[in-house]
Write an enzyme that holds these catalytic residues in place. Structure first.
Site, PDB file in Angstrom:
ATOM      1  N   LYS A  16      95.267 -65.193  26.561  1.00  0.00           N
ATOM      2  CA  LYS A  16      93.931 -65.220  27.154  1.00  0.00           C
ATOM      3  C   LYS A  16      92.793 -65.221  26.143  1.00  0.00           C
ATOM      4  O   LYS A  16      92.844 -64.568  25.115  1.00  0.00           O
ATOM      5  CB  LYS A  16      93.746 -63.999  28.068  1.00  0.00           C
ATOM      6  N   HIS A  26      77.476 -79.082  45.947  1.00  0.00           N
ATOM      7  CA  HIS A  26      78.515 -78.287  46.629  1.00  0.00           C
ATOM      8  C   HIS A  26      79.723 -78.048  45.717  1.00  0.00           C
ATOM      9  O   HIS A  26      80.839 -77.879  46.195  1.00  0.00           O
ATOM     10  CB  HIS A  26      78.991 -78.964  47.918  1.00  0.00           C
ATOM     11  N   SER A  72      92.782 -60.400  26.079  1.00  0.00           N
ATOM     12  CA  SER A  72      93.333 -59.504  27.094  1.00  0.00           C
ATOM     13  C   SER A  72      94.293 -58.543  26.411  1.00  0.00           C
ATOM     14  O   SER A  72      94.983 -58.914  25.461  1.00  0.00           O
ATOM     15  CB  SER A  72      94.074 -60.325  28.142  1.00  0.00           C
TER      16      SER A  72
END
Ligand code: ARG
Length: 462
Positions: free
Chosen positions: A283, A156, A277
């Site tokens: 980034k 999960h 980016s």
């Protein structure tokens, strides 16, 4: 407009119809296979006496000339031809004259295209197998390296129990082994030769179908001529295998994206496989992994397109089947590039052992082992589960891990705990004790590595 079938017609094909019907823009991909199939056909025609040696020699020379000129770029494919078959045949007749018109003796475009597509897919399956082997080797090398690299295993997406990186990667090893085997099975099943099936009902010429099958490396001729020209099952099987490969690559890509995130920092994807980016200077994005995940959709699309195209087609050949090509070519190209890029990206990835281990230590991944400890002291598992649940709650309230609790604190929750609890729940021990085959413990892992070592050496010689 150059068509092979003008004789019966009194009016020209409508221009839009012509363009809608033509397949040269995409079936030119099959040019090599078309020529290879024609050469085998003509050789057989001469051997059976249907053509003379001289005729077949001229035709084979002509076809080889076309092959050479397409290869070196002096003969561009295209022009006003309906499909690749018309292009090759018309070019041959242009070059060698009337004898070229004998090429199509005892053959239809229906068995011709069935052959071309089969030869093409077979070649591509061989390449896909190689790419899968190369990925398997990379996975195996990483497994060997990381038998003692601890990390949390998840269910999960919640930390569950500690495992190792070798064990986690080993799961993908099994998936891609099955993918490899699917490709191998498909190749074997599809390796029958449709040539000689004619339009649908064979031919009255005494063709030697065994001979063409063997010249082209098939295990034998197909046994039903109607099936031979209508069967695209092998394309569907391949697309299904590719969809499964892509699903596996996509799941692994998704995990790499998560592991590469600021929050996890389990791995660092190499600069060469990342992009920046245009606005945010900080980034470094995992675009390649994202693209592989994204491209999975187009391969699924190819599978569904093909299944849908085939579902209502009566026997035997119908033009619907021309739709088998574009999506199949695209799916094969996509899967090939994803397999090799993923392998390269994985091989260049840095695994942050420290971060993984730290993460496995936090998050109560040893809670099951604490319960097992109590079971070993005679407490029924269900009660042990409840006791450890209370320990976890206590730790959350007091911002502690199970390893940081004092023995007094343990004893307040259950007097059964003794000093040996610390050893029982140490993360290394949690992993090391899991040694049933398939589990992450090092002994079990080394057995699996030996099996995989042998497996790899066997498939490499296939
Ligand atoms: N372009 C066709 C295809 O891909 C070739 C076979 C054409 N046969 C025919 N009877 N029109 O299926």
């Amino acid at each position: 407009m150059a068509q092979l079938w003008g004789g019966r017609f009194t009016r020209e094909t409508d221009e839009l119809v012509y363009r809608f019907n033509a397949s040269i823009s995409f079936d030119q991909t099959l040019w090599r296979q078309d020529i290879e199939g024609s050469i085998a056909h003509v050789r057989m025609l001469a051997e059976t006496g249907i053509l003379t040696r001289q005729e077949s020699g001229q035709i084979v020379d002509g076809l080889e000339g076309i092959r050479r000129d397409v290869e070196n770029g002096t003969l561009p494919i295209g022009g006003q031809y309906e499909d690749i078959h018309s292009f090759v045949e018309a070019t041959l007749i242009d070059r060698i004259g009337d004898v070229g018109k004998k090429l199509h003796t005892g053959r239809s475009r229906n068995d011709q295209v069935a052959l071309d597509m089969r030869l093409y897919v077979r070649d591509e399956v061989d390449q896909l197998k190689k790419l899968t082997v190369s990925l398997l080797k990379t996975l195996h090398a990483l497994m060997k390296e990381h038998v003692e690299t601890y990390m949390p295993g998840f269910t999960h997406l919640q930390k569950a129990q500690p495992v190792t990186l070798a064990h986690h990667i080993g799961a993908y090893m099994e998936m891609f082994k099955r993918d490899y085997e699917r490709l191998r099975d498909i190749r074997e099943r599809m390796n029958v030769c449709p040539l000689g099936a004619g339009a649908l009902a064979g031919t009255t010429y005494p063709l030697d179908r065994e001979r063409t099958a063997s010249l082209l490396g098939f295990s034998g001729p197909s046994l039903n001529s109607m099936d031979a020209v209508s069967d695209r099952d092998y394309v569907i099987e391949l697309l299904s295998a590719l969809a499964t490969i892509m699903m596996h690559l996509s799941r692994f890509s998704e995990e790499m994206i998560i592991w590469n995130s600021n929050e996890y920092q389990f791995i660092e994807i190499d600069d060469a496989f990342s992009t920046g980016s245009s606005i945010m200077p900080q980034k470094k994005n995992p675009d390649i992994a994202e693209l592989i995940r994204g491209k999975t959709g187009r391969v699924y699309g190819a599978l569904f397109s093909m299944l849908t195209t085939m579902k209502g087609i009566p026997l035997a050949y119908n033009k619907d089947m021309q739709e088998d090509k574009e999506w199949t070519f695209d799916a094969i190209d996509t899967a090939k590039s994803c397999l090799s890029l993923f392998r390269n990206m994985l091989a260049a990835t840095t695994f942050r052992k420290d971060r993984m281990k730290e993460s496995a230590k936090n998050g109560f991944t040893n809670a099951t082992d604490a319960a097992d400890y109590l079971v070993n002291k005679g407490i029924p598992f269900r009660d042990a589960h409840g006791i450890v649940g209370r320990l976890v709650l206590y730790c959350i309230d007091n911002k502690k891990s199970l390893d940081d609790m004092t023995l007094d604190e343990y004893k307040q929750i259950s007097p059964v705990f003794e000093q040996d609890i610390y050893e029982a729940i140490s993360m290394e021990n949690c992993v090391r004790r899991r040694n049933t085959i398939g589990a992450p413990g090092p002994e079990a892992m080394r057995k699996v590595l030996a099996v995989n070592e042998k497996y790899l050496s066997e498939i490499e010689s296939e």
